[in-house]
Design an enzyme around this catalytic site. Structure first.
Site, mmCIF file in Angstrom:
data_model
loop_
_atom_site.group_PDB
_atom_site.id
_atom_site.type_symbol
_atom_site.label_atom_id
_atom_site.label_comp_id
_atom_site.label_asym_id
_atom_site.label_seq_id
_atom_site.Cartn_x
_atom_site.Cartn_y
_atom_site.Cartn_z
ATOM 1 N N HIS A 311 -21.703 -16.819 34.294
ATOM 2 C CA HIS A 311 -21.869 -17.984 35.150
ATOM 3 C C HIS A 311 -20.538 -18.711 35.215
ATOM 4 O O HIS A 311 -19.821 -18.775 34.226
ATOM 5 C CB HIS A 311 -22.945 -18.924 34.581
ATOM 6 C CG HIS A 311 -23.443 -19.895 35.593
ATOM 7 N ND1 HIS A 311 -22.787 -21.073 35.850
ATOM 8 C CD2 HIS A 311 -24.491 -19.832 36.429
ATOM 9 C CE1 HIS A 311 -23.435 -21.706 36.817
ATOM 10 N NE2 HIS A 311 -24.471 -20.975 37.185
ATOM 11 N N ASP A 368 -31.074 -15.935 36.699
ATOM 12 C CA ASP A 368 -31.642 -14.822 37.470
ATOM 13 C C ASP A 368 -32.093 -13.655 36.599
ATOM 14 O O ASP A 368 -32.729 -12.733 37.106
ATOM 15 C CB ASP A 368 -30.602 -14.308 38.476
ATOM 16 C CG ASP A 368 -30.303 -15.341 39.531
ATOM 17 O OD1 ASP A 368 -31.258 -15.962 40.007
ATOM 18 O OD2 ASP A 368 -29.122 -15.530 39.868
HETATM 19 N N1 ACO Z 1 -20.701 -8.246 34.036
HETATM 20 C C1 ACO Z 1 -19.512 -7.789 33.539
HETATM 21 N N2 ACO Z 1 -18.390 -8.527 33.486
HETATM 22 C C2 ACO Z 1 -18.450 -9.771 33.962
HETATM 23 C C3 ACO Z 1 -19.644 -10.326 34.496
HETATM 24 C C4 ACO Z 1 -20.798 -9.504 34.505
HETATM 25 N N3 ACO Z 1 -21.956 -9.965 34.994
HETATM 26 N N4 ACO Z 1 -19.415 -11.592 34.896
HETATM 27 C C5 ACO Z 1 -18.122 -11.836 34.633
HETATM 28 N N5 ACO Z 1 -17.538 -10.733 34.062
HETATM 29 C C6 ACO Z 1 -16.168 -10.624 33.579
HETATM 30 C C7 ACO Z 1 -15.173 -10.443 34.724
HETATM 31 O O1 ACO Z 1 -14.967 -9.086 35.017
HETATM 32 C C8 ACO Z 1 -13.957 -11.127 34.159
HETATM 33 O O2 ACO Z 1 -13.372 -10.226 33.230
HETATM 34 P P1 ACO Z 1 -11.742 -10.157 33.088
HETATM 35 O O3 ACO Z 1 -11.364 -11.506 32.553
HETATM 36 O O4 ACO Z 1 -11.523 -9.040 32.152
HETATM 37 O O5 ACO Z 1 -11.222 -9.915 34.475
HETATM 38 C C9 ACO Z 1 -14.513 -12.289 33.353
HETATM 39 O O6 ACO Z 1 -15.839 -11.873 32.963
HETATM 40 C C10 ACO Z 1 -14.614 -13.597 34.127
HETATM 41 O O7 ACO Z 1 -15.335 -13.346 35.327
HETATM 42 P P2 ACO Z 1 -15.085 -14.113 36.685
HETATM 43 O O8 ACO Z 1 -15.467 -13.240 37.830
HETATM 44 O O9 ACO Z 1 -13.706 -14.698 36.693
HETATM 45 O O10 ACO Z 1 -16.093 -15.316 36.552
HETATM 46 P P3 ACO Z 1 -16.554 -16.231 37.746
HETATM 47 O O11 ACO Z 1 -16.812 -17.554 37.147
HETATM 48 O O12 ACO Z 1 -15.608 -16.171 38.886
HETATM 49 O O13 ACO Z 1 -17.918 -15.540 38.259
HETATM 50 C C11 ACO Z 1 -20.189 -14.934 38.398
HETATM 51 C C12 ACO Z 1 -19.182 -15.976 37.893
HETATM 52 C C13 ACO Z 1 -19.958 -14.685 39.903
HETATM 53 C C14 ACO Z 1 -21.592 -15.496 38.234
HETATM 54 C C15 ACO Z 1 -20.021 -13.623 37.592
HETATM 55 O O14 ACO Z 1 -20.281 -13.856 36.227
HETATM 56 C C16 ACO Z 1 -20.892 -12.499 38.117
HETATM 57 O O15 ACO Z 1 -20.496 -11.786 39.051
HETATM 58 N N6 ACO Z 1 -22.136 -12.305 37.518
HETATM 59 C C17 ACO Z 1 -23.041 -11.300 38.005
HETATM 60 C C18 ACO Z 1 -23.791 -11.802 39.233
HETATM 61 C C19 ACO Z 1 -24.807 -12.869 38.875
HETATM 62 O O16 ACO Z 1 -25.593 -12.713 37.950
HETATM 63 N N7 ACO Z 1 -24.809 -13.938 39.671
HETATM 64 C C20 ACO Z 1 -25.757 -15.049 39.517
HETATM 65 C C21 ACO Z 1 -25.071 -16.259 38.990
HETATM 66 S S1 ACO Z 1 -26.190 -17.574 38.719
HETATM 67 C C22 ACO Z 1 -26.475 -18.193 40.251
HETATM 68 O O17 ACO Z 1 -25.676 -18.187 41.152
HETATM 69 C C23 ACO Z 1 -27.753 -18.712 40.483
#
Ligand code: ACO
Length: 438
Positions: A311, A368
């Site tokens: 998140h 979720d």
């Molecule tokens: N699985 C694996 N790795 C992940 C995940 C995940 N679900 N989420 C983040 N990471 C990793 C990224 O690859 C990144 O790694 P790095 O530093 O080695 O490059 C690090 O964690 C940070 O991730 P970001 O993308 O910079 O985090 P951001 O805050 O931009 O994204 C998000 C947040 C979009 C929710 C992300 O965690 C994600 O894509 N999750 C999966 C989709 C999801 O469940 N979305 C629902 C969110 S809740 C809502 O909107 C109601």
């Protein structure tokens, strides 16, 4: 509203040897911000913050969340207390008005929800003209946008009584959502009933049938209430920011909410609840081999992400996911349902929470991760999950739209950019152009 929170502290900024003082703003829960409203005017500089990781777009009195501690409060009340003790209708009222309703206020609000439950009969023809298998979120977004024409009083007088505006939308979206499902199945529509509570009414419209009357189950109603409460607001997330930004151009509430629904559809936002269940189904189909999914999520060359994890704001447990996980256990037990996807989800969570990759990046289950399993148990198909999210998020979107509209500091939302394209160059007439001139 901002000026009320300017402190006597300042931040000092030095640009190319020149010193500037910037006011510091402090919110009621101690969050601090550097006020850069005059930055460009005074320095010629803007700030650059892709993805708005560090940018506050407004002050707001609606929701407070503290990502490092897993705190989420609506209007000062902890989400745990609201989910345990309130109905979704009470929470909707709270978000809109800033206080919990008295018995009379609650009755008035509920009556309005009943009064506005029908949609214009002409809207029902819309359903017949979408191609088969149209995504329910596309239908919802289009139908909500069209409400501004069926109820033109909104366009003429965009700020009606907040109760009327909000209940009209919250009630009609419930009907549109249930009709979308019925139409997708080719089943007769079931109209709303005034004698049922908000959630019971929705379930009845979804599942009642001329050949098999729906028996309302209190446990299911309670689970749905809880899940909608947990989704009711989440401050400046992608869809809420969209509602505010679109609304800042002074467009009507319906058009603004329609844009928010489109934003919510994305798999990185509300669309994740459907994607989680699809991922769990794939794992189940591959004999429970979740390790492959963990490995893929960790592989920097693979764009796959473990959906339902991570998140932008929560860097510890999402408090909503704890409540949903418990509700999931309760509803499955009450309905005597055993879902292998729940076992897989729990194993996946356990493995991920003990894996260095997820620990280092503070990746915990989000709202979720378990919600889809509850929806499945209730009988809601996966392509309707994000519509359920939208139903829950409506009071928050409306409260933010109204707060933005009433804010004396309101300006049309218009970010800046740093241009990095070609510098000014002479125009070349078509007949003289050559590839080397590009
Ligand atoms: N699985 C694996 N790795 C992940 C995940 C995940 N679900 N989420 C983040 N990471 C990793 C990224 O690859 C990144 O790694 P790095 O530093 O080695 O490059 C690090 O964690 C940070 O991730 P970001 O993308 O910079 O985090 P951001 O805050 O931009 O994204 C998000 C947040 C979009 C929710 C992300 O965690 C994600 O894509 N999750 C999966 C989709 C999801 O469940 N979305 C629902 C969110 S809740 C809502 O909107 C109601």
């Amino acid at each position: 509203m901002i000026d009320k929170f300017v402190t006597n502290k300042i931040a000092e900024l030095t640009i190319e040897g020149e010193k500037y003082s910037l006011p510091i703003i402090e919110g009621t829960e101690g969050e601090k911000a550097i006020d850069i409203r005059k930055l460009r005017q005074e320095t010629g500089y803007i700030t650059l913050d892709s993805g708005y990781m560090n940018t506050g777009s407004c002050t707001s009195e609606i929701t407070y969340l503290e990502g490092s501690k897993g705190i989420l409060n609506y209007r000062g009340y902890a989400i745990e207390d609201l989910a345990e003790n309130c109905s979704f209708v009470e929470v909707a009222y709270l978000l809109l008005h800033g206080h919990l309703p008295t018995a009379d206020e609650y009755q008035h609000f509920s009556n309005l929800l009943g009064r506005f439950a029908l949609i214009h009969e002409d809207m029902i023809h819309f359903f017949d003209h979408f191609p088969p298998n149209t995504a329910p979120m596309a239908i919802l977004s289009s139908m909500v946008n069209s409400l501004s024409n069926f109820y033109p009083e909104m366009a003429e007088n965009p700020i009606e009584d907040i109760d009327i505006m909000a209940t009209r939308l919250i009630s009609k979206v419930r009907t549109i959502a249930a009709f979308t499902y019925k139409k997708s199945m080719g089943w007769p529509l079931v109209y709303p009933r005034h004698d049922l509570s908000y959630c019971a009414n929705f379930l009845n419209m979804m599942f009642d049938s001329p050949v098999k009357p729906y028996v309302i189950n209190d446990e299911v109603v309670a689970a749905l209430n809880k899940i909608l409460i947990l989704h009711a607001d989440h401050e400046q997330n992608c869809s809420t920011s969209t509602v505010r930004l679109v609304g800042s151009a002074r467009v009507n509430l319906y058009a603004s909410i329609s844009a928010g629904i489109s934003a919510l559809w994305g798999p990185l936002h509300g669309g994740a609840n459907q994607a989680v269940v699809e991922m769990l189904e794939d794992i189940y189909a591959s004999d429970g081999d979740y390790q492959t999914y963990i490995d893929r999520a960790k592989n920097p060359d693979d764009p796959f992400r473990l959906v339902g994890f991570g998140h932008r704001v929560y860097k510890s447990y999402d408090p909503r996911s704890i409540i949903i996980k418990k509700a999931c256990d309760d509803v499955l037990e009450a309905l005597n349902v055993s879902d292998p996807l729940l076992d897989i989800a729990k194993e996946l969570e356990e493995v991920a929470l003990n894996d260095e990759f997820f620990i280092e990046r503070n990746l915990y289950p989000n709202v979720d991760f378990y919600s889809g399993i509850i929806y499945r148990a209730i009988g809601i198909p996966s392509n309707m999950f994000t519509v359920m999210f939208a139903l829950g998020r409506l009071p928050g979107w409306i409260a933010h739209w109204k707060e933005m509209w009433d804010d004396p500091n309101w300006r049309i939302g218009r970010p800046r950019q740093i241009y990095v394209g070609p510098k000014h160059r002479p125009f070349i007439p078509k007949e003289e152009r050559e590839k080397k001139d590009r």
